[in-house]
Design a protein around this motif. Structure first.
Motif, PDB file in Angstrom:
ATOM      1  N   ARG A   1       0.809  -1.221   0.000  1.00 56.93           N
ATOM      2  CA  ARG A   1       0.000   0.000   0.000  1.00 56.93           C
ATOM      3  C   ARG A   1       0.844   1.275   0.000  1.00 56.93           C
TER       4      ARG A   1
ATOM      5  N   ASN B   1       2.462   4.483  -1.146  1.00 60.99           N
ATOM      6  CA  ASN B   1       2.129   5.345  -2.288  1.00 60.99           C
ATOM      7  C   ASN B   1       3.162   6.424  -2.560  1.00 60.99           C
TER       8      ASN B   1
ATOM      9  N   ASP C   1       0.425   9.942 -12.731  1.00 54.69           N
ATOM     10  CA  ASP C   1      -0.525   9.215 -11.891  1.00 54.69           C
ATOM     11  C   ASP C   1      -0.921   7.901 -12.550  1.00 54.69           C
ATOM     12  N   ARG C   2      -1.098   6.880 -11.718  1.00 56.19           N
ATOM     13  CA  ARG C   2      -1.497   5.539 -12.142  1.00 56.19           C
ATOM     14  C   ARG C   2      -0.410   4.807 -12.920  1.00 56.19           C
TER      15      ARG C   2
ATOM     16  N   GLN D   1       2.156   5.313   3.708  1.00 53.10           N
ATOM     17  CA  GLN D   1       0.925   4.754   3.171  1.00 53.10           C
ATOM     18  C   GLN D   1      -0.229   5.201   4.063  1.00 53.10           C
TER      19      GLN D   1
ATOM     20  N   ARG E   1      -1.206   8.165   8.856  1.00 59.63           N
ATOM     21  CA  ARG E   1      -0.320   7.486   7.919  1.00 59.63           C
ATOM     22  C   ARG E   1       0.609   6.525   8.646  1.00 59.63           C
TER      23      ARG E   1
END
Length: 342
Positions: A157, A159, A178-179, A232, A288
């Protein structure tokens, strides 16, 4: 040590080829390449496995680590190479202290599965090998390697990932769109405007531990190490658990005690460890989860680095760069953490 990855033998034969090909393509997007028989490092990793298996069989954790244990060197001669293990019982004791048995350690490092090569954007050009958990020769020169658990584990997870040195020259990395499936480790300037938000107790522990660690590295006359940082988002139930202290506080460990060569080194900075995988590198804040660790600790401030410092001083007047004295490097990284933690 990496997060477990699927092995092709676990995939059905009918669809296996397609799925395995897709997985390998996904690995390439992440900068991972399987070290199979055609890979340039295949022979090297085979020797590493053989040497590590023998080393584990000849070391065991001890409850009373001595100065002799820290200074020990064990040499084992194999058919095609010689392997030297430094302070084997000390590292075995460290693994035992965080719940990793020697059998688990050997299974992870010495299985028949291929290692994975991780292509990073590190300026050191170091080779990174990851285990999957389940023909050049290197005869004329030494090759040193260190085995460590990945700071960014488990990574399902995460990011954002950062490599922090506390300076500005060459400390920006262009983020991926992004992505995107490509993992990019960002740097100091990418983190500007953000904070490591922990709360008073955890914040106090982190600041003191960074001061202890960087002071120790200053005593060793090294520089250019990095603070790895990732975060994360916490799930709703994890935030509730943290607020109630129901699962966060499970056990307490001491920081590693120093050898007698550094009498002014603070040997203890206790903290409450989470009952999670990789507890030493994980700190939970209100919203977080942070992954924190110091890596790349082997660059000594010798004649070559002093010349590099002089050259960079002339090339980047008035700007901060990585090649400075160990004292300055220690102070600057500690200051960065203090300014970016709340």
């Amino acid at each position: 040590l990496a997060t477990p990855l699927p092995h092709p033998k676990k995939i059905g034969w009918t669809r296996g080829f397609t799925l395995w090909g897709g997985l390998r393509q996904q690995w390439k997007l992440l900068g991972l390449f399987e070290i199979d028989q055609q890979h340039e490092f295949y022979s090297l990793t085979c020797m590493m496995k053989e040497g590590l298996a023998a080393a584990v069989q000849n070391t065991a954790p001890t409850t009373d680590v001595s100065d002799d244990d820290f200074a020990s060197e064990a040499t084992l001669t194999h058919k095609d190479f010689t392997m030297k293990t430094y302070a084997g019982s000390v590292f075995a004791s460290l693994r035992f202290s965080v719940g990793v048995t020697e059998q688990e350690y050997q299974r992870s490092l010495c299985s028949q599965s291929f290692y994975l090569q991780f292509i990073s954007n590190s300026k050191s050009k170091a080779d990174f090998f990851l285990t999957s958990h389940t023909d050049p020769r290197y005869r004329s020169a030494f090759k040193y390697f260190i085995v460590m658990q990945s700071v960014f584990y488990p990574n399902d997870r995460i990011n954002a990932r950062y490599d922090i040195k506390g300076c500005e020259v060459s400390r920006w990395t262009e983020p991926e769109p992004d992505r995107s499936n490509i993992i990019v480790v960002l740097k100091d300037l990418n983190f500007e405007g953000q904070y490591i938000t922990l709360g008073e107790c955890q914040c106090s522990w982190l600041l003191q531990q960074v001061q202890i660690d960087t002071h120790f590295l200053q005593q060793l006359n090294v520089l250019d190490y990095s603070l790895l940082l990732a975060h994360q988002p916490l799930h709703h139930d994890e935030r509730l658990h943290n607020l109630s202290f129901a699962s966060l506080i499970v056990r307490t460990k001491k920081s590693v005690a120093t050898a007698t060569d550094f009498p002014d080194f603070k040997a203890q900075n206790r903290r409450l460890l989470p009952n999670l995988k990789n507890p030493l590198h994980i700190i939970d804040g209100p919203d977080r989860r942070y992954f924190v660790g110091i890596i790349d600790i082997f660059t000594v401030y010798g004649f070559k680095k002093r010349l590099e410092h002089l050259w960079k001083t002339l090339r980047h007047p008035g700007r901060s760069f990585s090649t400075v004295s160990p004292r300055t490097y220690c102070r600057r990284l500690s200051q960065w953490v203090q300014e970016h933690t709340k």
